[in-house]
Design a protein around this motif. Structure first.
Motif, PDB file in Angstrom:
ATOM      1  N   ALA A  12       5.133  -0.286   5.029  1.00 37.34           N
ATOM      2  CA  ALA A  12       3.860   0.401   5.246  1.00 37.34           C
ATOM      3  C   ALA A  12       2.761  -0.226   4.388  1.00 37.34           C
ATOM      4  CB  ALA A  12       4.007   1.881   4.932  1.00 37.34           C
ATOM      5  N   LEU A  13       3.092  -0.589   3.155  1.00 35.07           N
ATOM      6  CA  LEU A  13       2.126  -1.252   2.282  1.00 35.07           C
ATOM      7  C   LEU A  13       1.714  -2.590   2.878  1.00 35.07           C
ATOM      8  CD1 LEU A  13       0.528  -1.539  -0.367  1.00 35.07           C
ATOM      9  CD2 LEU A  13       2.613  -2.489  -1.396  1.00 35.07           C
ATOM     10  N   ARG A  14       2.684  -3.370   3.345  1.00 36.64           N
ATOM     11  CA  ARG A  14       2.392  -4.668   3.957  1.00 36.64           C
ATOM     12  C   ARG A  14       1.426  -4.497   5.139  1.00 36.64           C
ATOM     13  NH1 ARG A  14       7.173  -6.601   4.306  1.00 36.64           N
ATOM     14  NH2 ARG A  14       6.966  -8.055   2.597  1.00 36.64           N
ATOM     15  N   ALA A  15       1.702  -3.512   5.982  1.00 30.48           N
ATOM     16  CA  ALA A  15       0.834  -3.261   7.136  1.00 30.48           C
ATOM     17  C   ALA A  15      -0.570  -2.852   6.690  1.00 30.48           C
ATOM     18  CB  ALA A  15       1.451  -2.190   8.031  1.00 30.48           C
ATOM     19  N   ALA A  16      -0.655  -2.006   5.664  1.00 34.09           N
ATOM     20  CA  ALA A  16      -1.963  -1.559   5.171  1.00 34.09           C
ATOM     21  C   ALA A  16      -2.752  -2.712   4.554  1.00 34.09           C
ATOM     22  CB  ALA A  16      -1.776  -0.433   4.152  1.00 34.09           C
ATOM     23  N   LEU A  17      -2.063  -3.643   3.906  1.00 34.84           N
ATOM     24  CA  LEU A  17      -2.741  -4.781   3.284  1.00 34.84           C
ATOM     25  C   LEU A  17      -3.168  -5.841   4.296  1.00 34.84           C
ATOM     26  CD1 LEU A  17      -0.598  -5.222   0.047  1.00 34.84           C
ATOM     27  CD2 LEU A  17      -2.938  -4.321   0.228  1.00 34.84           C
ATOM     28  N   LEU A  44       2.999  -7.475  -2.844  1.00 34.36           N
ATOM     29  CA  LEU A  44       1.776  -7.659  -3.625  1.00 34.36           C
ATOM     30  C   LEU A  44       1.540  -9.122  -3.972  1.00 34.36           C
ATOM     31  CD1 LEU A  44       2.182  -4.579  -5.999  1.00 34.36           C
ATOM     32  CD2 LEU A  44       0.513  -4.816  -4.142  1.00 34.36           C
ATOM     33  N   VAL A  45       2.589  -9.818  -4.377  1.00 31.01           N
ATOM     34  CA  VAL A  45       2.464 -11.235  -4.723  1.00 31.01           C
ATOM     35  C   VAL A  45       2.046 -12.038  -3.496  1.00 31.01           C
ATOM     36  CG1 VAL A  45       3.749 -13.297  -5.445  1.00 31.01           C
ATOM     37  CG2 VAL A  45       4.036 -11.147  -6.681  1.00 31.01           C
ATOM     38  N   ALA A  46       2.686 -11.762  -2.363  1.00 25.85           N
ATOM     39  CA  ALA A  46       2.349 -12.493  -1.130  1.00 25.85           C
ATOM     40  C   ALA A  46       0.896 -12.252  -0.734  1.00 25.85           C
ATOM     41  CB  ALA A  46       3.289 -12.073  -0.008  1.00 25.85           C
ATOM     42  N   ARG A  47       0.432 -11.026  -0.871  1.00 23.64           N
ATOM     43  CA  ARG A  47      -0.941 -10.726  -0.473  1.00 23.64           C
ATOM     44  C   ARG A  47      -1.952 -11.325  -1.446  1.00 23.64           C
ATOM     45  NH1 ARG A  47      -3.474  -9.977   4.232  1.00 23.64           N
ATOM     46  NH2 ARG A  47      -5.629  -9.773   3.595  1.00 23.64           N
ATOM     47  N   CYS A  48      -1.608 -11.391  -2.731  1.00 27.05           N
ATOM     48  CA  CYS A  48      -2.505 -12.014  -3.716  1.00 27.05           C
ATOM     49  C   CYS A  48      -2.802 -13.465  -3.345  1.00 27.05           C
ATOM     50  CB  CYS A  48      -1.880 -11.977  -5.115  1.00 27.05           C
ATOM     51  SG  CYS A  48      -2.170 -10.457  -6.005  1.00 27.05           S
ATOM     52  N   ALA A  49      -1.844 -14.132  -2.748  1.00 27.06           N
ATOM     53  CA  ALA A  49      -2.008 -15.548  -2.406  1.00 27.06           C
ATOM     54  C   ALA A  49      -3.001 -15.767  -1.273  1.00 27.06           C
ATOM     55  CB  ALA A  49      -0.658 -16.146  -2.033  1.00 27.06           C
ATOM     56  N   VAL A  50      -3.221 -14.764  -0.423  1.00 23.47           N
ATOM     57  CA  VAL A  50      -4.067 -14.974   0.750  1.00 23.47           C
ATOM     58  C   VAL A  50      -5.256 -14.025   0.835  1.00 23.47           C
ATOM     59  CG1 VAL A  50      -2.174 -15.936   2.116  1.00 23.47           C
ATOM     60  CG2 VAL A  50      -2.613 -13.482   2.198  1.00 23.47           C
ATOM     61  N   PRO A  52      -8.745 -12.592   0.730  1.00 25.27           N
ATOM     62  CA  PRO A  52     -10.060 -13.214   0.581  1.00 25.27           C
ATOM     63  C   PRO A  52     -11.054 -12.405  -0.269  1.00 25.27           C
ATOM     64  CG  PRO A  52      -9.882 -12.219   2.749  1.00 25.27           C
ATOM     65  CD  PRO A  52      -8.545 -12.051   2.071  1.00 25.27           C
ATOM     66  N   ASP A  53     -10.861 -11.100  -0.393  1.00 22.71           N
ATOM     67  CA  ASP A  53     -11.814 -10.248  -1.096  1.00 22.71           C
ATOM     68  C   ASP A  53     -11.477 -10.166  -2.587  1.00 22.71           C
ATOM     69  OD1 ASP A  53     -12.602  -7.281  -2.066  1.00 22.71           O
ATOM     70  OD2 ASP A  53     -13.998  -7.956  -0.505  1.00 22.71           O
ATOM     71  N   PHE A  54     -12.458 -10.486  -3.431  1.00 18.10           N
ATOM     72  CA  PHE A  54     -12.234 -10.496  -4.870  1.00 18.10           C
ATOM     73  C   PHE A  54     -11.766  -9.141  -5.396  1.00 18.10           C
ATOM     74  CE2 PHE A  54     -13.888  -9.359  -9.047  1.00 18.10           C
ATOM     75  CZ  PHE A  54     -13.210 -10.269  -9.835  1.00 18.10           C
ATOM     76  N   PHE A  55     -12.409  -8.067  -4.967  1.00 18.67           N
ATOM     77  CA  PHE A  55     -12.092  -6.743  -5.501  1.00 18.67           C
ATOM     78  C   PHE A  55     -10.689  -6.295  -5.088  1.00 18.67           C
ATOM     79  CE2 PHE A  55     -16.725  -6.949  -5.380  1.00 18.67           C
ATOM     80  CZ  PHE A  55     -16.978  -6.744  -6.719  1.00 18.67           C
ATOM     81  N   VAL A  56     -10.279  -6.659  -3.894  1.00 21.75           N
ATOM     82  CA  VAL A  56      -8.920  -6.326  -3.455  1.00 21.75           C
ATOM     83  C   VAL A  56      -7.913  -7.142  -4.272  1.00 21.75           C
ATOM     84  CG1 VAL A  56      -7.313  -6.269  -1.514  1.00 21.75           C
ATOM     85  CG2 VAL A  56      -9.712  -5.701  -1.153  1.00 21.75           C
ATOM     86  N   ARG A  57      -8.210  -8.441  -4.499  1.00 25.53           N
ATOM     87  CA  ARG A  57      -7.311  -9.269  -5.336  1.00 25.53           C
ATOM     88  C   ARG A  57      -7.195  -8.684  -6.730  1.00 25.53           C
ATOM     89  NH1 ARG A  57     -10.092 -13.617  -3.309  1.00 25.53           N
ATOM     90  NH2 ARG A  57     -11.149 -13.908  -5.283  1.00 25.53           N
ATOM     91  N   ASP A  58      -8.318  -8.222  -7.269  1.00 24.61           N
ATOM     92  CA  ASP A  58      -8.305  -7.611  -8.590  1.00 24.61           C
ATOM     93  C   ASP A  58      -7.410  -6.369  -8.605  1.00 24.61           C
ATOM     94  OD1 ASP A  58      -9.235  -7.429 -11.304  1.00 24.61           O
ATOM     95  OD2 ASP A  58     -10.555  -5.796 -10.676  1.00 24.61           O
ATOM     96  N   MET A  59      -7.508  -5.555  -7.578  1.00 24.55           N
ATOM     97  CA  MET A  59      -6.680  -4.345  -7.490  1.00 24.55           C
ATOM     98  C   MET A  59      -5.213  -4.708  -7.262  1.00 24.55           C
ATOM     99  SD  MET A  59      -6.834  -1.089  -7.856  1.00 24.55           S
ATOM    100  CE  MET A  59      -8.563  -0.706  -7.648  1.00 24.55           C
ATOM    101  N   LEU A  60      -4.956  -5.761  -6.499  1.00 22.57           N
ATOM    102  CA  LEU A  60      -3.573  -6.220  -6.303  1.00 22.57           C
ATOM    103  C   LEU A  60      -2.969  -6.662  -7.633  1.00 22.57           C
ATOM    104  CD1 LEU A  60      -4.054  -8.282  -3.030  1.00 22.57           C
ATOM    105  CD2 LEU A  60      -2.677  -6.205  -3.250  1.00 22.57           C
ATOM    106  N   THR A  61      -3.762  -7.362  -8.425  1.00 16.53           N
ATOM    107  CA  THR A  61      -3.295  -7.795  -9.750  1.00 16.53           C
ATOM    108  C   THR A  61      -2.993  -6.588 -10.623  1.00 16.53           C
ATOM    109  OG1 THR A  61      -4.630  -9.792  -9.556  1.00 16.53           O
ATOM    110  CG2 THR A  61      -3.878  -9.203 -11.758  1.00 16.53           C
ATOM    111  N   TRP A  62      -3.875  -5.615 -10.605  1.00 16.07           N
ATOM    112  CA  TRP A  62      -3.638  -4.390 -11.370  1.00 16.07           C
ATOM    113  C   TRP A  62      -2.361  -3.703 -10.898  1.00 16.07           C
ATOM    114  CZ3 TRP A  62      -3.545   0.682  -9.514  1.00 16.07           C
ATOM    115  CH2 TRP A  62      -3.440   1.668 -10.497  1.00 16.07           C
TER     116      TRP A  62
END
Length: 110
Positions: A12-17, A44-50, A52-62
């Motif tokens: 579900a997380l993968r689909a939402a991301l 989360l790691v897979a999505r961080c790699a692709v 495009p949005d800075f704020f989403v990447r920041d939240m993924l890192t968190w």
């Protein structure tokens, strides 16, 4: 939480991301960090790699930082090494000083 439920939550997380709306992806990453689950780490790691949005990447890192410490670094760095060998570094060349002024010429002031 059972293993099957964890896998379903990760799916579900993968689909939402993967939704096109950045605010929905941001909310999904926030949710993943609020309720950590080891099954989320690879997603989360897979999505961080692709992402495009800075704020989403920041939240993924968190969200990754909020996960269990044991498996996160091992999984995070799994894909960070290049597949082809790097070129060897060139040897360091010494710095060249300016030539000594000829005798009788004024030396430059420092």
């Amino acid at each position: 939480m059972t293993h099957t439920t964890s896998q379903q939550n990760a799916a579900a997380l993968r689909a939402a991301l993967e939704t096109p709306d950045a605010s929905h992806r941001l909310q999904a990453a926030l949710s993943a960090g609020t309720r950590p689950d080891p099954e989320f780490i690879d997603v989360l790691v897979a999505r961080c790699a692709v992402e495009p949005d800075f704020f989403v990447r920041d939240m993924l890192t968190w969200a990754l930082v909020r996960q269990d410490r044991a498996p996160t670094p091992r999984r995070s760095f799994r894909g960070s090494h290049p597949t082809r060998p790097r070129r060897a570094a060139r040897p360091c060349t010494p710095c060249r000083r300016s030539p000594t002024p000829p005798s009788g010429a004024p030396s430059p002031r420092r």
